[in-house]
Structure formats: structure tokens, C-alpha cells
Write a protein that holds these residues in place. Structure first.
Motif, PDB file in Angstrom:
ATOM      1  N   VAL A 184      -9.771  32.674  15.775  1.00 16.12           N
ATOM      2  CA  VAL A 184     -10.709  32.024  14.681  1.00 16.12           C
ATOM      3  C   VAL A 184      -9.822  31.232  13.813  1.00 16.12           C
ATOM      4  O   VAL A 184     -10.130  30.457  13.177  1.00 16.12           O
ATOM      5  CB  VAL A 184     -11.385  33.140  14.079  1.00 16.12           C
ATOM      6  CG1 VAL A 184     -12.024  32.678  12.704  1.00 16.12           C
ATOM      7  CG2 VAL A 184     -12.625  33.580  14.884  1.00 16.12           C
ATOM      8  N   ALA A 185      -8.772  31.970  13.710  1.00 18.28           N
ATOM      9  CA  ALA A 185      -7.683  31.342  12.878  1.00 18.28           C
ATOM     10  C   ALA A 185      -7.217  29.909  13.279  1.00 18.28           C
ATOM     11  O   ALA A 185      -7.099  29.031  12.448  1.00 18.28           O
ATOM     12  CB  ALA A 185      -6.350  32.330  12.490  1.00 18.28           C
ATOM     13  N   ASP A 186      -7.066  30.095  14.576  1.00 20.78           N
ATOM     14  CA  ASP A 186      -6.662  28.491  15.092  1.00 20.78           C
ATOM     15  C   ASP A 186      -7.541  27.520  15.007  1.00 20.78           C
ATOM     16  O   ASP A 186      -7.505  26.389  14.931  1.00 20.78           O
ATOM     17  CB  ASP A 186      -6.266  29.075  16.787  1.00 20.78           C
ATOM     18  CG  ASP A 186      -4.892  29.730  16.949  1.00 20.78           C
ATOM     19  OD1 ASP A 186      -4.199  29.857  15.989  1.00 20.78           O
ATOM     20  OD2 ASP A 186      -5.010  30.256  18.050  1.00 20.78           O
ATOM     21  N   HIS A 187      -9.033  27.911  14.671  1.00 17.02           N
ATOM     22  CA  HIS A 187     -10.069  27.038  14.864  1.00 17.02           C
ATOM     23  C   HIS A 187     -10.824  27.034  13.216  1.00 17.02           C
ATOM     24  O   HIS A 187     -11.610  26.348  12.938  1.00 17.02           O
ATOM     25  CB  HIS A 187     -11.355  27.274  15.482  1.00 17.02           C
ATOM     26  CG  HIS A 187     -10.925  27.238  16.997  1.00 17.02           C
ATOM     27  ND1 HIS A 187     -10.257  28.197  17.826  1.00 17.02           N
ATOM     28  CD2 HIS A 187     -11.121  26.446  18.059  1.00 17.02           C
ATOM     29  CE1 HIS A 187     -10.101  27.795  18.877  1.00 17.02           C
ATOM     30  NE2 HIS A 187     -10.772  26.640  19.030  1.00 17.02           N
ATOM     31  N   TYR A 188     -10.039  27.484  12.163  1.00 14.87           N
ATOM     32  CA  TYR A 188     -10.379  27.576  10.880  1.00 14.87           C
ATOM     33  C   TYR A 188     -10.533  26.178  10.203  1.00 14.87           C
ATOM     34  O   TYR A 188     -11.471  26.024   9.558  1.00 14.87           O
ATOM     35  CB  TYR A 188      -9.502  28.326  10.183  1.00 14.87           C
ATOM     36  CG  TYR A 188      -9.956  28.699   8.660  1.00 14.87           C
ATOM     37  CD1 TYR A 188     -11.315  29.082   8.330  1.00 14.87           C
ATOM     38  CD2 TYR A 188      -9.214  28.493   7.458  1.00 14.87           C
ATOM     39  CE1 TYR A 188     -11.709  29.457   7.071  1.00 14.87           C
ATOM     40  CE2 TYR A 188      -9.637  28.756   6.331  1.00 14.87           C
ATOM     41  CZ  TYR A 188     -10.834  29.158   5.925  1.00 14.87           C
ATOM     42  OH  TYR A 188     -11.161  29.527   4.763  1.00 14.87           O
ATOM     43  N   ALA A 189      -9.428  25.463  10.419  1.00 19.77           N
ATOM     44  CA  ALA A 189      -9.713  24.080   9.870  1.00 19.77           C
ATOM     45  C   ALA A 189     -10.717  23.559  10.257  1.00 19.77           C
ATOM     46  O   ALA A 189     -11.374  22.774   9.433  1.00 19.77           O
ATOM     47  CB  ALA A 189      -8.483  23.121  10.389  1.00 19.77           C
TER      48      ALA A 189
END
Length: 187
Positions: free
Chosen positions: A54-59
């Protein structure tokens, strides 16, 4: 009973975000799309892979106007310690809510009876605070942020286009359906 189409119940909790402790409540999500991402516990095995994904897709989630709230029954202090100790969790820039009272996990019906841990549950909430999507998986089944993104885009499309629905495997820009008497039996 399904929580789909129900309002998020009132809550108040402490979270860790961007190096600070902050208070969050149902008012924090008012007027915006939100994802509540429940997981069993910090310092475990599948959980960091999910939070890192999820952090990798947060932007991209932020570009869609979506705020993310990860939630476990750990404290916000534990979240900070995990953030400081793990390279994977150090990538997390979204809210990490501590739910040691189990109020939020109970409200979303993911608290495991007698264990004090939350199931893996993902909830997409619209700007009116209404739950539009629910996904709950068993302990060993990790979730995929790209599928979460697809479901958010579908929920946002349907909200913006009354009278249209997104079929199976729908992707942004693909054809939708307009349910009608003429369409019955034609698909």
C-alpha cells in the motif's frame, strides 16, 4: 449483516503519521474517500508485506483523493517503533491507527473474538462516510494494492456516473454497463 452501504460509526483514536502522533476520528474522513486497512499485528510476517505494498501505491491513492488508515490493535507507540525498526514499514506515509481499546475493530466487525486481534479487512469509504466495499481475508492470505486501486476507481466511477455499473475485470477507461430492461439476458 454486511457493512456495505452503512455509515462509519463514530470513533476516536491515536495514530502515527509523518513522524508525529495525531488524533483521528470519523471527522478526519469527512468529505473524502478513505481506505481502512485492518491487519492483525505489528512485527509479524504477512502484515509488513501488505502495508509496504500500500505504501508503494500511496502517491497514486492520494492522486485519487483517497486517504489511507491502517489499523491494528497495537498502540500508536508500537506503530512508531515498527516504523523505526523496519525498512518496509519506514516507507509508510499514511495514518497508522492504534486500536488498543478495540473500538474501531469492533465497529468494522473484524475483531477476532477472544484474541484481541483484527482480521485482514479492507474497507473503501466514500466522502459521505458510507462503506462502499468490504474485503476480509483469512490470516495467511495477503492483499494486493493494485486490486484495491481497481476497486476504488470503480467505486469512484459509479459514484460519479449514476445509472452505470462496472462489470467484472473493469479497468479505468473500459466500457461500463447501463442496467435496463433491454439489457436483461443480453450479457
Amino acid at each position: 449483516m454486511s457493512l456495505v452501504n452503512t455509515k462509519v460509526k463514530p470513533f476516536k483514536a491515536q495514530a502515527f503519521k509523518a513522524g508525529k502522533f495525531v488524533e483521528v476520528s470519523e471527522a478526519t474522513i469527512a468529505g473524502k474517500w478513505a481506505v481502512f486497512f485492518f491487519y492483525p499485528a505489528d512485527f509479524t510476517f504477512v502484515c509488513p508485506t501488505e502495508l509496504g505494498d500500500v505504501a508503494d501505491h500511496y502517491a497514486e491513492l492520494q492522486k485519487l483523493g483517497v486517504e489511507v488508515f491502517s489499523v491494528s490493535t497495537d498502540t500508536h507507540f508500537t506503530h512508531k517503533a515498527w516504523h523505526d525498526a523496519s525498512d518496509t514499514i519506514a516507507k509508510v506515509q499514511y495514518f497508522m491507527i492504534g486500536d488498543p481499546t478495540h473500538e474501531i475493530s469492533t465497529n468494522f466487525e473484524v475483531l477476532r473474538p477472544g484474541q484481541g486481534l483484527a482480521d485482514r479487512g479492507t474497507f473503501i469509504v466514500d466522502p459521505q462516510g458510507v462503506i462502499q466495499s468490504v474485503e476480509v481475508t483469512a490470516e495467511g492470505i495477503g492483499r494486493d494494492a493494485t486490486e484495491l486501486l481497481r476497486r476504488i476507481k470503480a467505486a469512484q466511477y459509479v459514484a460519479a456516473h449514476p445509472g452505470e455499473v462496472c462489470p467484472a475485470k473493469w479497468k479505468e477507461g473500459a466500457k461500463t454497463l447501463a442496467p435496463s430492461l433491454e439489457l436483461v439476458g443480453k450479457i
